[in-house]
Scaffold this motif. Structure first.
Motif, PDB file in Angstrom:
ATOM      1  N   ASN A 105       0.699  -0.867  -0.258  1.00 32.83           N
ATOM      2  CA  ASN A 105      -0.298   0.044  -0.028  1.00 32.83           C
ATOM      3  C   ASN A 105       1.184   1.368   0.136  1.00 32.83           C
ATOM      4  OD1 ASN A 105      -3.180  -1.295   0.750  1.00 32.83           O
ATOM      5  ND2 ASN A 105      -1.588  -1.900   2.093  1.00 32.83           N
ATOM      6  N   ILE A 106       0.844   1.603  -0.462  1.00 33.77           N
ATOM      7  CA  ILE A 106       2.134   3.100  -1.200  1.00 33.77           C
ATOM      8  C   ILE A 106       1.166   4.729  -0.940  1.00 33.77           C
ATOM      9  CG2 ILE A 106       3.729   4.009  -2.774  1.00 33.77           C
ATOM     10  CD1 ILE A 106       4.433   1.254  -3.474  1.00 33.77           C
ATOM     11  N   GLY A 107       1.601   5.162  -0.748  1.00 31.33           N
ATOM     12  CA  GLY A 107       1.138   6.986  -0.170  1.00 31.33           C
ATOM     13  C   GLY A 107       2.224   7.571  -0.656  1.00 31.33           C
ATOM     14  N   ASP A 108       1.800   9.249  -0.516  1.00 31.07           N
ATOM     15  CA  ASP A 108       3.250   9.677  -1.200  1.00 31.07           C
ATOM     16  C   ASP A 108       3.890  10.207  -0.038  1.00 31.07           C
ATOM     17  OD1 ASP A 108       1.583  10.585  -3.505  1.00 31.07           O
ATOM     18  OD2 ASP A 108       0.838  11.811  -2.857  1.00 31.07           O
ATOM     19  N   GLU A 109       3.456   9.319   0.674  1.00 34.61           N
ATOM     20  CA  GLU A 109       4.336  10.209   2.427  1.00 34.61           C
ATOM     21  C   GLU A 109       4.750   8.623   3.125  1.00 34.61           C
ATOM     22  OE1 GLU A 109       4.077  13.342   4.675  1.00 34.61           O
ATOM     23  OE2 GLU A 109       3.820  13.870   3.032  1.00 34.61           O
ATOM     24  N   ASN A 110       3.540   6.796   3.275  1.00 35.35           N
ATOM     25  CA  ASN A 110       3.793   6.275   3.881  1.00 35.35           C
ATOM     26  C   ASN A 110       3.756   5.395   2.714  1.00 35.35           C
ATOM     27  OD1 ASN A 110       3.630   6.823   6.357  1.00 35.35           O
ATOM     28  ND2 ASN A 110       2.384   8.316   5.125  1.00 35.35           N
ATOM     29  N   GLY A 111       4.447   4.186   3.219  1.00 35.90           N
ATOM     30  CA  GLY A 111       4.346   2.686   2.723  1.00 35.90           C
ATOM     31  C   GLY A 111       4.159   1.470   3.432  1.00 35.90           C
ATOM     32  N   LEU A 112       2.436   1.102   3.461  1.00 35.43           N
ATOM     33  CA  LEU A 112       2.316  -0.072   4.461  1.00 35.43           C
ATOM     34  C   LEU A 112       2.766  -1.811   4.011  1.00 35.43           C
ATOM     35  CD1 LEU A 112      -0.723  -0.798   6.593  1.00 35.43           C
ATOM     36  CD2 LEU A 112      -0.715  -2.307   4.724  1.00 35.43           C
ATOM     37  N   PHE A 113       3.081  -2.401   4.058  1.00 30.87           N
ATOM     38  CA  PHE A 113       3.229  -3.204   3.227  1.00 30.87           C
ATOM     39  C   PHE A 113       2.405  -4.962   4.305  1.00 30.87           C
ATOM     40  CE2 PHE A 113       6.131  -0.491   2.573  1.00 30.87           C
ATOM     41  CZ  PHE A 113       6.364  -0.795   1.023  1.00 30.87           C
ATOM     42  N   GLU A 114       1.965  -6.143   2.980  1.00 31.04           N
ATOM     43  CA  GLU A 114       1.390  -6.777   3.800  1.00 31.04           C
ATOM     44  C   GLU A 114       0.514  -8.214   2.794  1.00 31.04           C
ATOM     45  OE1 GLU A 114      -3.218  -6.007   3.938  1.00 31.04           O
ATOM     46  OE2 GLU A 114      -3.041  -4.504   3.001  1.00 31.04           O
ATOM     47  N   PRO A 115       0.350  -9.574   3.628  1.00 36.00           N
ATOM     48  CA  PRO A 115       0.233 -10.451   2.246  1.00 36.00           C
ATOM     49  C   PRO A 115      -1.052  -9.947   2.153  1.00 36.00           C
ATOM     50  CG  PRO A 115       0.684 -10.980   4.833  1.00 36.00           C
ATOM     51  CD  PRO A 115       0.892  -9.297   4.912  1.00 36.00           C
ATOM     52  N   VAL A 116      -1.412 -10.502   0.809  1.00 42.23           N
ATOM     53  CA  VAL A 116      -2.746 -10.672   0.422  1.00 42.23           C
ATOM     54  C   VAL A 116      -3.813 -11.505   1.231  1.00 42.23           C
ATOM     55  CG1 VAL A 116      -4.281 -11.215  -1.299  1.00 42.23           C
ATOM     56  CG2 VAL A 116      -2.398 -10.061  -1.734  1.00 42.23           C
ATOM     57  N   HIS A 117      -3.482 -12.259   1.924  1.00 48.06           N
ATOM     58  CA  HIS A 117      -3.903 -13.088   2.913  1.00 48.06           C
ATOM     59  C   HIS A 117      -4.313 -12.790   4.538  1.00 48.06           C
ATOM     60  CE1 HIS A 117      -1.001 -14.369   6.108  1.00 48.06           C
ATOM     61  NE2 HIS A 117       0.336 -14.552   4.706  1.00 48.06           N
ATOM     62  N   GLY A 118      -5.647 -13.157   4.728  1.00 48.22           N
ATOM     63  CA  GLY A 118      -6.042 -12.825   5.504  1.00 48.22           C
ATOM     64  C   GLY A 118      -5.791 -13.260   7.695  1.00 48.22           C
ATOM     65  N   SER A 119      -6.526 -13.803   9.043  1.00 48.31           N
ATOM     66  CA  SER A 119      -5.785 -14.471   9.142  1.00 48.31           C
ATOM     67  C   SER A 119      -6.223 -15.698   9.316  1.00 48.31           C
ATOM     68  CB  SER A 119      -6.322 -13.210  10.619  1.00 48.31           C
ATOM     69  OG  SER A 119      -7.765 -14.207  10.517  1.00 48.31           O
ATOM     70  N   ALA A 120      -6.460 -16.195   8.457  1.00 51.18           N
ATOM     71  CA  ALA A 120      -7.267 -17.803   8.242  1.00 51.18           C
ATOM     72  C   ALA A 120      -6.986 -18.815   9.860  1.00 51.18           C
ATOM     73  CB  ALA A 120      -5.542 -18.353   7.689  1.00 51.18           C
ATOM     74  N   PRO A 121      -8.100 -17.881  10.615  1.00 51.09           N
ATOM     75  CA  PRO A 121      -8.242 -18.834  11.943  1.00 51.09           C
ATOM     76  C   PRO A 121      -8.037 -20.672  11.989  1.00 51.09           C
ATOM     77  CG  PRO A 121     -10.727 -17.204  10.926  1.00 51.09           C
ATOM     78  CD  PRO A 121      -9.237 -17.347  10.307  1.00 51.09           C
ATOM     79  N   ASP A 122      -8.617 -20.813  10.426  1.00 47.83           N
ATOM     80  CA  ASP A 122      -9.182 -22.340  10.217  1.00 47.83           C
ATOM     81  C   ASP A 122      -7.104 -22.912  10.690  1.00 47.83           C
ATOM     82  OD1 ASP A 122      -7.613 -20.935   7.516  1.00 47.83           O
ATOM     83  OD2 ASP A 122      -8.385 -23.247   7.227  1.00 47.83           O
ATOM     84  N   ILE A 123      -6.034 -21.989  10.721  1.00 46.98           N
ATOM     85  CA  ILE A 123      -5.021 -23.124  10.347  1.00 46.98           C
ATOM     86  C   ILE A 123      -4.068 -22.055  11.388  1.00 46.98           C
ATOM     87  CG2 ILE A 123      -4.978 -23.727   8.270  1.00 46.98           C
ATOM     88  CD1 ILE A 123      -2.994 -21.437   7.357  1.00 46.98           C
TER      89      ILE A 123
END
Ligand code: ATP
Length: 324
Positions: A240-258
């Protein structure tokens, strides 16, 4: 030295972020990590899914590494993207095992601030209504980003994905703006498809795509479909990129099953960290980590069960780190 905000969140988020830090610690780069809390567990503990202190830490950092949020995802990650003004969400769909999945390699450039994600829903006497927001300004900005990305990475084509036959005004604006912006980039080929047709073409003709630019919700759905094309959700990173910040994350979610079983594939988060390294200007380190990760996945021994191995999340990360 880089100041990194680390927000593991819920479920497998913690496991894959811890694993990624094992890999980053092996690089000859100094990181100063500030750990911050957010997500379901945080809400239970503090009453807030995204405490102000976490937002402050994220804003003050050079980059944010995020894991996953569960039920509170809308209050956490959607809000964080908004607070950090990250207008673009980059989701590469790239086959790391081309022998198995074909040589798929395209980038989804997802608009990150509007669409149905503005969360403007209300109950009505008949049921409910949700409003979808598309502005000229955000549409221009995301199209411009997609063309620039195509140029910078040597890609020749940008595809606009929409549903302008049904959503004539909102998606119509998105599509028309795309073609206006395209006039500034005559060297890049353009085309556009409806989102439903795209869902099929991604299966039948995935090699035809180079860069896809689309609205928030379609980008979310198509990137999960893209994950299915190249080995599953454990493989797709995002930036996730903006003019001042960057946030980096996997596309997957919290996967409560595993969650809690140490079987989550850390590749998506490690690749997200590579996107973070690129963002910080540490491209050499990013390519090195990517190279080693790809080798390890192709070797197929020291990998998690979804990749055919028997390693734990931590063991896979430690093996990658040992090869760096
Ligand atoms: P959330 O509501 O937080 O998005 P979810 O379970 O609905 O969680 P995902 O976490 O995106 O959705 O994952 C869907 C499924 O894909 C999981 O239940 C899990 O089986 C599988 N999966 C996701 N991420 C990984 C991973 N890193 N490694 C292995 N399997 C994964």
């Amino acid at each position: 030295m880089y100041n990194i905000a680390v927000i593991p969140g819920d479920g497998i988020g913690k496991e894959v972020v811890d694993a990624t830090l094992i890999v980053l610690d092996k690089l000859p780069i100094e990181f100063n990590y500030t750990h911050a809390i957010a997500g379901d567990a945080c809400k239970e503990e503090t009453g807030k899914a995204l405490p102000d202190e976490t937002i402050k830490i994220a804003k003050e950092s050079d980059a944010v590494l995020f894991g996953a949020a569960g039920e509170t995802a809308a209050d956490v990650i959607v809000r964080l993207r908004h607070e950090l003004n990250t207008f673009v969400n980059l989701r590469p769909v790239k086959s790391l095992q081309p022998d198995k999945y074909g040589d798929i390699d395209f980038m989804i450039v997802r608009e990150n601030t509007e669409d149905l994600y503005i969360g403007d829903e209300e109950e009505t006497p008949e049921g409910a209504i949700a409003r979808k927001k598309i502005t000229k300004k955000a549409s221009e900005k995301i199209s411009e980003y997609a063309f620039k990305y195509a140029k910078d990475t040597g890609r020749k084509q940008v595809t606009c994905v929409h549903k302008a036959n049904v959503l004539k005004i909102s998606d119509g604006l998105f599509k028309n703006t795309f073609y206006e912006v395209a006039q500034n980039h005559p060297e890049i080929e353009t085309n556009d498809f409806y989102v439903d047709a795209t869902a099929m073409y991604l299966i039948t003709n995935p090699l035809d795509f180079e860069v896809i630019v689309t609205t928030n919700l379609y980008g979310d759905i198509l990137s999960d479909e893209g994950a299915g094309l190249v080995g599953g959700l454990g493989m797709i990173p995002s930036a996730n990129i903006g003019d001042e910040n960057g946030l980096f994350e996997p596309v997957h979610g919290s996967a409560p099953d595993i969650a809690g079983q140490q079987i989550a594939n850390p590749a998506a988060t490690i690749l997200s960290a590579c996107m973070m390294l690129d963002y910080l200007g540490e491209s050499e380190a990013a390519r090195k980590v990517e190279e080693v990760l790809i080798d390890v996945i192709r070797e197929g021994k020291n990998v998690t069960p979804d990749l055919g191995g028997t390693s734990t999340t931590t063991q896979m990360a430690e093996y990658i780190a040992s090869k760096l």
